[in-house]
Write a protein that holds these residues in place. Structure first.
Motif, PDB file in Angstrom:
ATOM      1  N   MET A   1       0.926  -1.182   0.062  1.00  0.00           N
ATOM      2  CA  MET A   1      -0.043  -0.097   0.020  1.00  0.00           C
ATOM      3  C   MET A   1       0.799   1.432  -0.013  1.00  0.00           C
ATOM      4  N   ASN A   2       1.874   1.255   0.998  1.00  0.00           N
ATOM      5  CA  ASN A   2       2.690   2.333   1.038  1.00  0.00           C
ATOM      6  C   ASN A   2       3.498   2.716  -0.361  1.00  0.00           C
ATOM      7  N   LEU A   3       4.062   1.589  -0.908  1.00  0.00           N
ATOM      8  CA  LEU A   3       4.775   1.593  -2.198  1.00  0.00           C
ATOM      9  C   LEU A   3       3.894   2.079  -3.211  1.00  0.00           C
ATOM     10  N   CYS A   4       2.679   1.401  -3.474  1.00  0.00           N
ATOM     11  CA  CYS A   4       1.869   1.856  -4.663  1.00  0.00           C
ATOM     12  C   CYS A   4       1.415   3.454  -4.434  1.00  0.00           C
ATOM     13  N   CYS A   5       0.972   3.707  -3.232  1.00  0.00           N
ATOM     14  CA  CYS A   5       0.514   5.212  -2.949  1.00  0.00           C
ATOM     15  C   CYS A   5       1.668   5.905  -3.319  1.00  0.00           C
ATOM     16  N   THR A   6       2.855   5.996  -2.939  1.00  0.00           N
ATOM     17  CA  THR A   6       3.862   6.797  -3.088  1.00  0.00           C
ATOM     18  C   THR A   6       3.940   6.971  -4.706  1.00  0.00           C
ATOM     19  N   PHE A   7       3.866   5.736  -5.647  1.00  0.00           N
ATOM     20  CA  PHE A   7       4.038   5.612  -6.900  1.00  0.00           C
ATOM     21  C   PHE A   7       3.134   6.432  -7.618  1.00  0.00           C
ATOM     22  N   SER A   8       1.709   6.343  -7.218  1.00  0.00           N
ATOM     23  CA  SER A   8       0.573   6.775  -7.753  1.00  0.00           C
ATOM     24  C   SER A   8       0.563   8.399  -7.577  1.00  0.00           C
ATOM     25  N   LYS A   9       1.377   8.849  -6.600  1.00  0.00           N
ATOM     26  CA  LYS A   9       1.583  10.375  -6.221  1.00  0.00           C
ATOM     27  C   LYS A   9       2.568  11.045  -7.241  1.00  0.00           C
ATOM     28  N   TRP A  10       3.381  10.037  -7.317  1.00  0.00           N
ATOM     29  CA  TRP A  10       4.543  10.765  -8.072  1.00  0.00           C
ATOM     30  C   TRP A  10       4.241  10.609  -9.598  1.00  0.00           C
ATOM     31  N   ALA A  11       3.428   9.806 -10.090  1.00  0.00           N
ATOM     32  CA  ALA A  11       2.893   9.697 -11.383  1.00  0.00           C
ATOM     33  C   ALA A  11       1.637  10.873 -11.432  1.00  0.00           C
ATOM     34  N   LYS A  12       1.095  11.032 -10.668  1.00  0.00           N
ATOM     35  CA  LYS A  12       0.198  12.347 -10.973  1.00  0.00           C
ATOM     36  C   LYS A  12       0.934  13.584 -10.829  1.00  0.00           C
ATOM     37  N   ALA A  13       1.833  13.659 -10.032  1.00  0.00           N
ATOM     38  CA  ALA A  13       2.799  15.103  -9.911  1.00  0.00           C
ATOM     39  C   ALA A  13       3.586  15.174 -11.199  1.00  0.00           C
ATOM     40  N   GLU A  14       4.049  14.033 -11.626  1.00  0.00           N
ATOM     41  CA  GLU A  14       5.084  14.192 -12.549  1.00  0.00           C
ATOM     42  C   GLU A  14       4.603  13.998 -14.052  1.00  0.00           C
ATOM     43  N   HIS A  15       3.551  13.252 -14.126  1.00  0.00           N
ATOM     44  CA  HIS A  15       2.994  12.958 -15.473  1.00  0.00           C
ATOM     45  C   HIS A  15       1.431  13.053 -15.426  1.00  0.00           C
ATOM     46  N   GLY A  16       0.968  13.622 -14.641  1.00  0.00           N
ATOM     47  CA  GLY A  16      -0.383  14.127 -14.602  1.00  0.00           C
ATOM     48  C   GLY A  16      -1.689  13.059 -14.468  1.00  0.00           C
ATOM     49  N   VAL A  17      -1.224  11.662 -14.185  1.00  0.00           N
ATOM     50  CA  VAL A  17      -1.866  10.733 -14.110  1.00  0.00           C
ATOM     51  C   VAL A  17      -2.901  10.776 -13.013  1.00  0.00           C
ATOM     52  N   LYS A  18      -4.364  10.697 -13.170  1.00  0.00           N
ATOM     53  CA  LYS A  18      -5.247  10.956 -12.178  1.00  0.00           C
ATOM     54  C   LYS A  18      -6.020   9.552 -12.014  1.00  0.00           C
ATOM     55  N   LYS A  19      -6.135   8.965 -13.017  1.00  0.00           N
ATOM     56  CA  LYS A  19      -6.670   7.377 -12.977  1.00  0.00           C
ATOM     57  C   LYS A  19      -5.514   6.454 -13.245  1.00  0.00           C
TER      58      LYS A  19
END
Length: 327
Positions: free
Chosen positions: A52-70
């Motif tokens: 959970m921690n690793l995937c949440c960190t990745f999803s936050k990075w993907a949103k901040a750096e690449h605008g991935v919201k879904k």
């Protein structure tokens, strides 16, 4: 009507991974039920927390750096850049492998929760090789050393000595010993029910001398069915074992050294009963609460197999000679 709001990426991660909860189930038994196929579940609270921690960190990075919201919009090339970032930060091969495992589990979670098949982890992703290092102060105590340590601990603190004796004869983790309650012990069948890692439950045979000592503690303390047998703190037990090992001149292997000794003793007993190396290792792994053969090699090293083969050969040869002599 307005548009439905999209859950945050971390909330999506939570929904996906939670859909894979399989706490308390045996991964080994589930694999048998699925004819040896790959399993989708997450079988322990610790694994869930890590992923959970690793995937949440990745999803936050993907949103901040690449605008991935879904999550369904994640692409392998985004993940590849993320791993380049982790490597640049000096993350260990073990960490990188764990992140990859977490993201692969997230792929499965997306499929289960949102019925969408996506590829998050690149199929050609290559990571540094993990090198196993021997852990310090690990391994089994000898029979003589185990008896000396348990005896010395028992003189200073009887309950702690009994805790180590339970580890030595039943093979429990020290954390599992501290969780034993009166209702977990079946005195008629001589069986102890243990709830181990991931909530997995196993039943283990208990020697009669240990059952007798359990009964004495229960009667002396007037314990009810839901009360714990032991109230000692793990850290204090470990400190006492370390101190006594130093005093006796015994290489200190922690409380886990008694569990290692149990594994080797059971392996030898099973080999002499006629089981092959593989059969004995599988049986020991299940007694330890692992259900995987490869885990046994940290308890029973590969080089020990040759010694066991020799011991078993001598044992059976002795039986044959005694039979021929009519002994």
């Amino acid at each position: 009507m307005g548009k439905k709001s999209v859950p945050s990426p971390t909330r999506q991660v939570e929904l996906c991974l939670k859909s894979l909860e399989s706490y308390g189930q045996s991964k080994h038994e589930a694999k048998i039920e699925h004819n040896g196929e790959y399993l989708d579940g997450i079988y322990s609270h610790k694994t869930m927390k890590t992923y959970m921690n690793l995937c949440c960190t990745f999803s936050k990075w993907a949103k901040a750096e690449h605008g991935v919201k879904k999550l369904i919009n994640l692409k392998p090339e985004i993940t590849e850049k993320y791993f380049e970032k982790l490597k640049a930060e000096g993350k260990s091969p073990w960490t990188l492998q764990t992140v990859r495992s977490a993201l692969r589990k997230l792929e499965t979670g997306v499929k289960v929760r949102f019925q969408r098949t996506i590829e998050i982890v690149p199929k050609n992703l290559t990571l540094p090789i993990r090198e196993r290092k021997a852990r310090k102060n690990r391994g089994a105590y000898s029979r003589e050393d185990a008896d000396r340590i348990i005896g010395a601990v028992r003189k200073e603190n009887y309950p702690r000595g009994l805790m180590l004796e339970v580890q030595d004869t039943v093979g429990l983790r020290i954390q599992e010993v501290t969780k034993i309650r009166v209702h977990d012990i079946d005195f008629k069948k001589g069986v102890l029910t243990v709830k181990g890692k991931g909530g997995r439950v196993r039943q283990l045979p208990v020697p009669q001398n240990i059952l007798k000592k359990f009964r004495e503690v229960i009667e002396r303390e007037n314990l009810t069915a839901n009360r714990k047998i032991f109230t000692e703190k793990i850290r204090e037990v470990e400190r006492q074992v370390k101190r006594i090992c130093q005093r006796l001149g015994i290489p200190e292997k922690g409380t886990h050294g008694f569990r290692h000794h149990y594994a080797i003793s059971e392996y030898l007993r099973l080999r002499m009963s006629g089981l092959t190396d593989r059969q004995a290792r599988l049986a020991v792994s299940r007694l330890l609460g692992h259900n995987r053969l490869d885990v046994t090699y940290s308890y029973i090293p590969r080089e020990f197999t040759d010694l066991a083969n020799l011991i078993v050969s001598v044992f059976h040869l002795t039986l044959l000679r005694n039979a021929q002599r009519g002994v």
